[in-house]
Design a protein around this motif. Sequence first.
Motif, PDB file in Angstrom:
ATOM      1  N   UNK A 113     -48.929  85.534 100.755  1.00  0.00           N
ATOM      2  CA  UNK A 113     -48.648  84.157 100.374  1.00  0.00           C
ATOM      3  C   UNK A 113     -47.144  83.922 100.262  1.00  0.00           C
ATOM      4  N   UNK A 114     -46.438  84.929  99.760  1.00  0.00           N
ATOM      5  CA  UNK A 114     -44.999  84.772  99.632  1.00  0.00           C
ATOM      6  C   UNK A 114     -44.388  84.545 101.002  1.00  0.00           C
ATOM      7  N   UNK A 115     -44.898  85.311 101.975  1.00  0.00           N
ATOM      8  CA  UNK A 115     -44.405  85.138 103.333  1.00  0.00           C
ATOM      9  C   UNK A 115     -44.752  83.746 103.841  1.00  0.00           C
ATOM     10  N   UNK A 116     -45.980  83.314 103.543  1.00  0.00           N
ATOM     11  CA  UNK A 116     -46.422  82.003 104.001  1.00  0.00           C
ATOM     12  C   UNK A 116     -45.586  80.898 103.392  1.00  0.00           C
ATOM     13  N   UNK A 117     -45.302  81.045 102.123  1.00  0.00           N
ATOM     14  CA  UNK A 117     -44.504  80.054 101.409  1.00  0.00           C
ATOM     15  C   UNK A 117     -43.165  79.868 102.104  1.00  0.00           C
ATOM     16  N   UNK A 118     -42.491  80.995 102.348  1.00  0.00           N
ATOM     17  CA  UNK A 118     -41.169  80.918 102.945  1.00  0.00           C
ATOM     18  C   UNK A 118     -41.264  80.418 104.377  1.00  0.00           C
ATOM     19  N   UNK A 119     -42.349  80.841 105.040  1.00  0.00           N
ATOM     20  CA  UNK A 119     -42.540  80.439 106.423  1.00  0.00           C
ATOM     21  C   UNK A 119     -42.589  78.919 106.522  1.00  0.00           C
ATOM     22  N   UNK A 161     -54.771  80.719 102.036  1.00  0.00           N
ATOM     23  CA  UNK A 161     -55.623  79.661 101.468  1.00  0.00           C
ATOM     24  C   UNK A 161     -56.187  80.121 100.115  1.00  0.00           C
ATOM     25  N   UNK A 162     -56.650  81.359 100.067  1.00  0.00           N
ATOM     26  CA  UNK A 162     -57.253  81.848  98.821  1.00  0.00           C
ATOM     27  C   UNK A 162     -56.210  81.886  97.707  1.00  0.00           C
ATOM     28  N   UNK A 163     -55.045  82.365  98.037  1.00  0.00           N
ATOM     29  CA  UNK A 163     -53.970  82.442  97.045  1.00  0.00           C
ATOM     30  C   UNK A 163     -53.634  81.040  96.508  1.00  0.00           C
TER      31      UNK A 163
END
Length: 440
Positions: free
Chosen positions: A21-27, A109-111
């Motif tokens: 999720x951290x990666x997704x956030x920054x992405x 999505x789950x996060x």
Amino acid sequence: MTDPHDPSTGSGPDSLTDDAAAAGVSRRGLLGFVGAGAAGLALGAGAGLAGGVAVARAADTGAGASAYDFYGTHQAGVTTPVQDHLHFAAFDMMAGATRADLVSLLEEWSYAAARMTRGLDVSATGAVGGSPMAPPDDTGEAQGLPASNLTITFGFGPTLFEADGVDRFGIASRRPPELHELPAFLGDDLDPLTSDGDLCIQACADDPQVAVHAVRNLSRIAFGRARLRWSQLGFGRTSKTTAAQATPRNLFGYKDGTANILADDREALQDHVWVAAGDQPAWMTGGSYLVARKIAQLIESWDRVRLAEQDRIIGRSKGEGAPLSGGNEFTAPDFEKADAAGAPAIDMAAHVRLAHPAHNSGARMLRRGYNFVDGNNDLGRLDAGLFFLSYQRSPEQFITVQRALASDALNEYIRPVGSALFAVPPGAAPGSYVGAGLFA
Ligand code: HEM
């Protein structure tokens, strides 16, 4: 408050998910600058940027009564006391999306869902805690709003497993044997634009803005991997899942949900709603099958029908909701009883007769639908109806009842315009994600 799921707190129980999720956030933060084509680059470059403080939206965030846990044996949003509002969305995976894209999407999505159901923004930096030079992680319209009993329930459509004979994600062999597009039913007038989908999200909340915020932010997270296919807003639940809830009414004015399966009826849930150990496939144990049907109600025609005729069509009284065979709302219908003229007290074509388990080899389902009004058409008629949602252990239960409804007197006043079937996997354990068993 301290957020054990927050990347900034380090080794929380779902720290594996946190990384993704951290990666997704920054992405997502970076995508505004580099565009979707550079997603891989952004993912790597941004992975170290997550951090900051948990953004709690309202004072009662996470507090018991207004929030449901996202993690658990079953997904929330099935037996959960039905909330007042719905935002339902179906998604298709993008052309070229890989198995890794699908898994990372479900993790993120789950996060995000676990955070939003506790009244938090989708990430630690949230709506206003990130760089002023990047689009915020969270869209912000739920700031100041509590969790509002939000539940987010994910499902997998048949096409996720195989579309046009292609096994895009290497999961065709794990497809539940019963997960196929529903058969055509008499009276169906389906619009492909409001039917089917690779994935679905059912967001229910007592505040419509909280439900919409959830779907909007999950759509945003899906950017580059999945796109919204269709969505539906619903208001005024047309069912109940606990005895404590008063029976609501649908747009024909009738109590709806009287004979529903309730959350405390463990035996009925076990027999009719949850996929049991021993059912196939094993990764669906504790899950369920969700049928979504958008059913237009011909409101203006119905409103010109005499009350006695309306009652005859439903098989129950409009006021009390009692079966026409007598008693009160919760008296069991007596289908053998005759009226003074010797005719069946509950008409042979009445909706409740044809839908009743006694006429469907015992088939039951947990109904969880909502009313909808999508404006009006160019004839000045309301574009309104029932967004029917039902959960069952096997799609066959719905198919049996829907086939029996072929001779339903109600059919003159309704028109199914959308249809979809989804496999709803069991709930995720903390630290894992919804659907993990499918990829194990
Ligand atoms: C716009 C469409 C529909 C309307 C207005 C409607 C309305 C109602 C009403 C008023 C009741 C009686 C109250 C209750 O027990 O909940 C009822 C019962 C029921 N309906 Fe529907 N319904 C619709 C569509 C459907 C569909 C598509 C299905 C499933 C295929 C379905 C399945 C059932 C079942 C299983 C019951 C309970 C029967 C019993 O055990 O007594 N309904 N419905």
